[in-house]
Write an enzyme that holds these catalytic residues in place. Structure first.
Site, PDB file in Angstrom:
ATOM      1  N   SER A 256       1.165  -9.074   5.079  1.00 36.58           N
ATOM      2  CA  SER A 256       0.531  -8.376   6.186  1.00 36.58           C
ATOM      3  C   SER A 256      -0.650  -9.213   6.657  1.00 36.58           C
ATOM      4  O   SER A 256      -1.153 -10.068   5.919  1.00 36.58           O
ATOM      5  CB  SER A 256       0.039  -7.008   5.714  1.00 36.58           C
ATOM      6  OG  SER A 256      -0.889  -6.483   6.634  1.00 36.58           O
TER       7      SER A 256
ATOM      8  N   TYR B  33      -4.426  -1.644  -0.187  1.00 32.18           N
ATOM      9  CA  TYR B  33      -3.301  -2.195   0.563  1.00 32.18           C
ATOM     10  C   TYR B  33      -3.491  -3.699   0.762  1.00 32.18           C
ATOM     11  O   TYR B  33      -2.585  -4.498   0.514  1.00 32.18           O
ATOM     12  CB  TYR B  33      -3.209  -1.479   1.913  1.00 32.18           C
ATOM     13  CG  TYR B  33      -2.064  -1.939   2.781  1.00 32.18           C
ATOM     14  CD1 TYR B  33      -0.767  -1.508   2.533  1.00 32.18           C
ATOM     15  CD2 TYR B  33      -2.273  -2.803   3.852  1.00 32.18           C
ATOM     16  CE1 TYR B  33       0.282  -1.926   3.317  1.00 32.18           C
ATOM     17  CE2 TYR B  33      -1.224  -3.240   4.649  1.00 32.18           C
ATOM     18  CZ  TYR B  33       0.057  -2.782   4.378  1.00 32.18           C
ATOM     19  OH  TYR B  33       1.089  -3.210   5.156  1.00 32.18           O
TER      20      TYR B  33
END
Lengths: 286, 590
Positions: free
Chosen positions: B460, B473
C-alpha cells in the site's frame, strides 16, 4: 416478489394510464428497432430509427432524443464529457451488446426507457440482464421503507459491487440513478437543448427550484441533496451495470405516492415490460 | 516415460540416414519436433514426454547431428532445400496420409519456416509452432526495409540485432569454429549453458555435442548469406503459425517479428519471460501452448471453422494465455478486479477468499469473460494449515501456479495507544502472515518446479506514507513491501519475479469493513460510512490497479505505486521525507 404483480392491484388513474401508454409505446419502439438491428448498423442510424418510429406514431416532443450505445460504449468506457453520450458512427458487430435509450413525450405524458440487448449470443450480457432483477426488487423495497434516496443509491451500488459490477449510472449527469418526470405542456414549437426538450427541462428546473426550498431534489444522486425520503411523483429509474466492456440497464417509471399503505406508497408503473417478462420466462424455464 | 523408451527407426534420404524417434499413440495426430543448433533431438526430451500424453510425437536428428549421418561433402549439404527433403521423407514415413503439426526451436524453427512457406509441403502441415528462429526470408526483408528507410528507430533495431548475431559472424570463419567445438568450447558448453542460460544440468547436452556443433556450422554457411541477401518474395505461410517469443533471448530481438502478420495470415503470438533454451527451461508452458494450438487446429480442421483459438481481447493475452493464476482476497475490490483482468487475458484463475460465495461469484464471472477455467476456493489466508491444504489441492488438481497474487488484506484505523494487541494480531495475521504463507507455500512449489513464475504482493502507499491514524495497517504493509524486496532478491536466480503493488486511495469495500480502534459500534459505523463516501468520491477504480498488476508482472517491476497520491508519496519519501512526516501528523477530516 410482490413487485411482479403489484401494479394490477393499484388503482390506475387516467393520468397514470397516460404515462403507462407512452412507456409501452417507447418499449414497443425499442423492441421494434432492436429487431431491425443488423451487423454494420451505426449508433446514429439506430438513434434515427427510434426517432422515425416514434414520430410516425405521433410523438412530437421529447424529454430527450433517443440515444444508442454499442459495444463498450454500453459501459460508458472512457466517457469523460457528456457529449460522448451522443450517438456515434460505431458499427454493431455480432455478439456486441447495445442499449437503446429514449424519452418521448406523447399526448403530454413523458416516459424515459432504456432497453439493453445484444446482437446474437453473449452469455456475459445474459448474466448482466439477469442480475438486474435484484436491483428492481431492491429499489422498490427500500423506497417503500421510505429510506433516504442517497442511502438507496448506496445500497444499489453495494449490490452491484457484490455482484462484481461497477455502477455506470454514476457516469450520467449528476451521477443520477433516477430523475423525476412529469407531464409536459404540448407546444407547437419545442426547441431542444443538447438533445433535451426545453419543455421537459423547464419542468425539471422548476422542480429543482421548488425542491431546493423544501429540501428535496428531482435528481436521485449519491450526493447530499438526495439525502431525503422519496418524493411523491413519477421517477424514471435507471440502474446501469457495467462489467469491463459490457453494460446493461433498464429504465422505467416508479410511482411514489404519499399513501400510508406500503404497497400503495410505491410501485412500478407497469410490470408488462420486456425485461420483466424475460425474467419471468427464465424462471419458468429453470 | 522418457526418450529412451521411444521407438527408433532410420529413414534414408538424399545420401544421409536420419535417426527418427517416436513416442505416444501412432493413431493420434502427429507432432514433429525439430531441434536447433548446437543440439540434437534430445533437447526436446521434456517437452516430448508431455506432448506424448495426447499426440503421436516424432523427433528426428537433423542431418549431421546426433544419430543421423552427415552429408558428404559438408559444404552445400545443409541447404534449406535439402533440409526440406529430409522433413518430407520423415513425415511421409511416420504420417503418410495425415498432415502433421510442426514445432521448431532455433534452427529447427528456421527450417520449419522454410517448410511452411514453400509450395511442395502445402497440405502436409497442419500447424507450426515457432520459437527462437525466424524465417531467413522474413529476416532478409526485415533488414532490407530498415536499410532502405533508416529512421533512427530502425537503425537502432538493426544495430541491436546486429550485436546479438555476433556468433553468426564467428561461425562463418573457416575451421576455427570446428576446432573450438571439438576442443575447449565443446567441453565447457554444458557449464556455459547452465550459468548463462540457466539450463538445468542433466542428460542434456548429449555426448555428440562437439560433432553436432561442428557439422551444424554449415547450416549457417550454406544458408545465411544466400537467403539474407536474396530473400524469397513469396515466403507466405500456408498453415496457421503460433509464435512463442522468449523475451529474454540473448540472440534474437523481439523486434524481428514486427510485421509478421504480413507473411502469416493466421498468426497467434505468445511471449514468455525466459532465455533462449525454452525447451529445456520451460517445458510445461511450451507443452501446454503447443497442446492448445494443436487441439484448436485439429478441431477447426474437422469443422471447417477458422483455425485459431478465440482471439482474446486483452493486450496481455499473449503473455498470460493458459497460465494458472491464483489471487487471494478475490471476492471483492482489487483482488476481484485482478482475477477478472487475468481471466480476460485467457489465464486460468483460482479465486481465493474467506467469503466462499464471493469467490465463487468471481470464478463464475471470470469464466464468462475468457478464462478457460476458474475456481473459487474458500480459505482464510491467515490460517496456515488451510493454506497448506489449498496449495496441495491446487497443485494436484490444477497444476503449479504461474502467477500468485497475495492481495487479501483488512483495514485497521485508530490511534496506536487505543489499538489493542488483539487488533494488532488480527491485522498482522491477515496482512502480513497471509502474504508470508502464500509466498512460502506457493513460492516453494514454483521454485521446486524450476520453470519461473511471478509473485505479486499487494502492499500500500501506507508502506511509505506514515500516518497517525493507520499505525497497524501501515506497519503491516511496510513489512509486506520489505518482504517482497527481500524475496525478489532471493528468487531472482530461480527466474521468479516478485512485485510489490502500492495503491493509494482506491474505491473498494475495504473501508466498509475497516475496524476503527477506540470507536464504539455506532461511531465505527459512522466512520466506515464516511470513509466509504470519501473513497467513493475519489473514485479510483480497482480495475486500474489490476491493470498495473498485470503490467508489473509483464515488466517484472519491483515496486509499483498506483494512483497519483501513491506516486507522489513514493517520490517524497525519497526526496523530502520530512514533508511526509508533517502529513503524517494531520488528522483526516472524518
Amino acid at each position: 416478489m410482490t413487485g411482479m404483480t403489484s401494479a394490477v392491484q393499484h388503482e390506475i388513474t387516467p393520468e397514470l394510464r397516460g404515462f403507462r401508454e407512452v412507456q409501452r409505446l417507447a418499449y414497443a419502439c425499442a423492441e421494434a428497432v432492436a429487431g431491425q438491428l443488423r451487423s454494420g448498423v451505426t449508433e446514429r442510424e439506430a438513434a434515427r430509427m427510434q426517432r422515425v418510429w416514434l414520430r410516425e406514431r405521433g410523438v412530437r416532443d421529447w424529454f430527450h432524443l433517443p440515444f444508442a450505445w454499442f459495444g463498450d460504449r454500453t459501459a460508458f468506457a472512457g466517457f469523460k464529457v457528456p457529449l460522448q453520450f451522443f450517438p456515434t458512427d460505431r458499427r454493431l458487430e455480432p455478439g456486441m451488446p447495445f442499449i437503446l435509450d429514449m424519452a418521448p413525450v406523447y399526448k403530454g405524458f413523458t416516459a424515459d426507457v432504456g432497453y439493453a440487448g445484444c446482437l446474437g449470443l453473449n452469455p456475459l450480457h445474459d448474466r448482466l440482464l439477469a442480475d438486474l432483477e435484484a436491483h428492481r426488487e431492491l429499489i422498490l423495497r427500500e423506497v417503500r421503507e421510505r429510506r433516504s434516496l442517497r442511502e438507496i443509491y448506496e445500497d444499489v451500488e453495494r449490490l452491484m459491487t457484490t455482484q462484481g459490477y461497477t455502477n455506470r449510472h454514476r457516469a450520467y449527469p449528476f451521477g443520477v440513478i433516477a430523475h423525476k418526470i412529469d407531464r409536459v405542456t404540448e407546444r407547437r414549437w419545442s426547441p431542444r437543448l443538447f438533445g433535451f426538450g426545453t419543455q421537459a427541462l423547464k419542468g425539471l428546473v422548476s422542480d429543482a427550484l421548488h425542491g431546493h426550498r423544501d429540501g428535496w431534489s428531482p435528481l436521485w444522486s449519491p450526493y447530499r441533496f438526495s439525502d431525503h425520503p422519496p418524493q411523491p411523483g413519477l421517477w424514471a429509474v435507471e440502474p446501469h451495470l457495467g462489467f469491463r466492456g459490457t453494460g446493461a440497464k433498464f429504465e422505467e417509471i416508479l410511482v411514489v405516492t404519499d399513501s400510508k399503505d406500503p404497497e400503495q406508497s410505491a410501485f412500478w408503473l407497469d410490470d408488462d415490460l420486456p425485461h420483466v417478462r424475460r425474467w419471468a420466462e427464465e424462471k419458468v424455464a429453470a | 516415460m522418457n526418450l529412451s523408451q521411444a521407438r527408433e527407426r532410420r529413414v534414408v534420404t538424399g545420401g544421409v540416414e536420419l535417426c527418427v524417434a517416436e513416442l505416444g499413440d501412432a493413431g493420434r495426430p502427429t507432432v514433429v519436433l525439430v531441434h536447433g543448433y548446437p543440439d540434437s533431438k534430445e533437447v526436446w526430451s521434456d517437452v516430448a514426454v508431455r506432448l506424448a500424453e495426447h499426440w503421436h510425437v516424432v523427433l528426428y536428428d537433423v542431418r549431421g547431428h546426433g544419430g543421423s549421418t552427415a552429408p558428404k561433402p559438408l559444404r552445400g549439404g545443409f541447404t534449406l532445400e535439402k533440409l526440406t527433403d529430409d522433413f518430407l521423407a520423415v513425415i511421409d514415413t511416420v504420417s503418410p496420409d495425415r498432415p502433421v503439426h510442426v514445432v521448431g526451436h532455433d534452427w529447427g524453427s528456421v527450417q520449419a519456416w522454410e517448410f511452411v512457406t514453400v509450395g511442395r509441403t502445402e497440405g502436409r502441415i497442419a500447424s507450426f509452432t515457432s520459437m527462437s528462429g525466424p524465417s531467413l526470408d522474413h529476416f532478409g526483408h526485415w533488414i532490407k526495409r530498415r536499410m532502405t528507410r533508416p529512421t533512427p528507430r530502425r537503425v537502432g533495431q538493426l544495430l541491436g540485432q546486429g550485436a546479438k548475431s555476433w556468433y553468426v559472424y564467428m561461425l562463418h570463419t573457416p575451421v576455427l569454429p570446428e576446432l573450438a567445438w571439438r576442443g575447449p568450447l565443446g567441453k565447457r558448453w554444458p557449464r556455459i549453458l547452465e550459468r548463462m542460460e540457466k539450463v538445468p544440468a542433466g542428460d542434456y547436452p548429449t555426448a555428440s555435442l562437439p560433432s553436432d556443433a561442428a557439422h551444424g556450422a554449415w547450416l549457417y554457411r550454406d544458408n545465411v548469406r544466400a537467403r539474407l541477401s536474396r530473400p524469397r518474395a513469396d515466403a507466405y505461410a500456408h498453415a496457421p503459425v503460433q509464435l512463442i517469443t522468449p523475451t529474454g533471448d540473448s540472440f534474437l530481438s523481439e523486434r524481428l517479428y514486427d510485421g509478421l502478420e504480413d507473411w502469416v495470415p493466421r498468426l497467434v503470438r505468445r511471449s514468455l519471460p525466459a532465455k533462449h533454451w525454452v525447451p529445456r527451461t520451460r517445458p510445461d508452458q511450451l507443452a501446454s501452448w503447443v497442446d492448445e494450438f494443436i487441439t484448436a487446429n485439429e478441431s477447426a480442421g474437422r469443422e471447417g471453422a477458422p483455425a485459431q483459438p478465440t482471439p482474446a481481447q486483452s493486450p496481455y493475452a499473449q503473455r498470460f494465455g493458459g497460465q494458472l493464476v491464483l489471487v487471494t482476497g478475490a471476492a471483492s475490490g482489487i483482488g476481484r478486479a485482478t482475477a477478472f483482468a487475468f481471466a480476460e487475458a485467457g489465464a486460468r484463475v483460482v479465486a481465493v477468499d474467506r467469503d466462499a460465495e464471493g469467490a465463487a461469484r468471481t470464478a463464475e464471472m471470470a469464466r464468462l469473460i475468457g478464462a478457460p477455467a476458474a475456481w473459487g476456493e474458500a480459505v482464510d489466508v491467515s490460517d496456515e494449515d488451510a493454506m497448506e491444504k489449498l496449495a496441495a489441492r491446487v497443485a494436484s488438481e490444477y497444476g503449479i501456479v504461474d502467477v500468485l497474487v497475495n492481495n487479501a488484506g483488512i483495514g485497521l484505523s485508530g490511534s496506536f495507544l487505543e489499538t489493542t494487541s488483539e487488533e494488532w494480531k488480527k491485522v498482522l495475521d491477515v496482512n502480513l502472515w497471509g502474504v508470508i504463507h502464500g509466498c512460502r507455500i506457493f513460492g516453494k512449489q514454483m521454485a521446486d518446479r524450476g520453470q519461473g513464475g511471478h509473485i505479486v504482493n499487494t502492499a500500500s502507499a501506507a508502506a511509505f506514507q506514515p500516518s497517525r491514524v493507520l499505525p497497524a495497517y501501515s506497519t503491516s504493509k511496510a513489512a509486506v513491501l520489505m518482504l517482497s524486496e527481500c524475496l525478489r532478491a532471493e528468487l531472482a536466480e530461480k527466474s521468479i519475479g516478485v512485485s510489490a503493488i502500492c495503491p493509494g486511495i482506491v474505491n473498494t469495500n475495504i473501508t466498509a469493513t475497516t475496524r476503527f480502534a477506540g470507536a464504539d459500534a455506532a461511531e465505527e459505523e459512522r466512520l466506515q460510512k464516511r470513509t466509504s463516501r470519501l473513497y467513493g468520491r475519489r473514485n479510483y477504480p480497482p480495475t486500474r490497479v489490476a491493470d498495473a498488476i498485470l503490467r508489473a508482472v509483464v515488466r517484472n517491476q519491483a515496486v509499483v505505486p498506483v494512483t497519483p497520491e501513491a506516486r507522489g508519496a513514493r517520490l517524497l519519501s525519497r526526496l523530502s521525507p520530512g514533508t511526509l512526516r508533517s502529513v503524517a501528523r494531520l488528522k483526516p477530516p472524518l
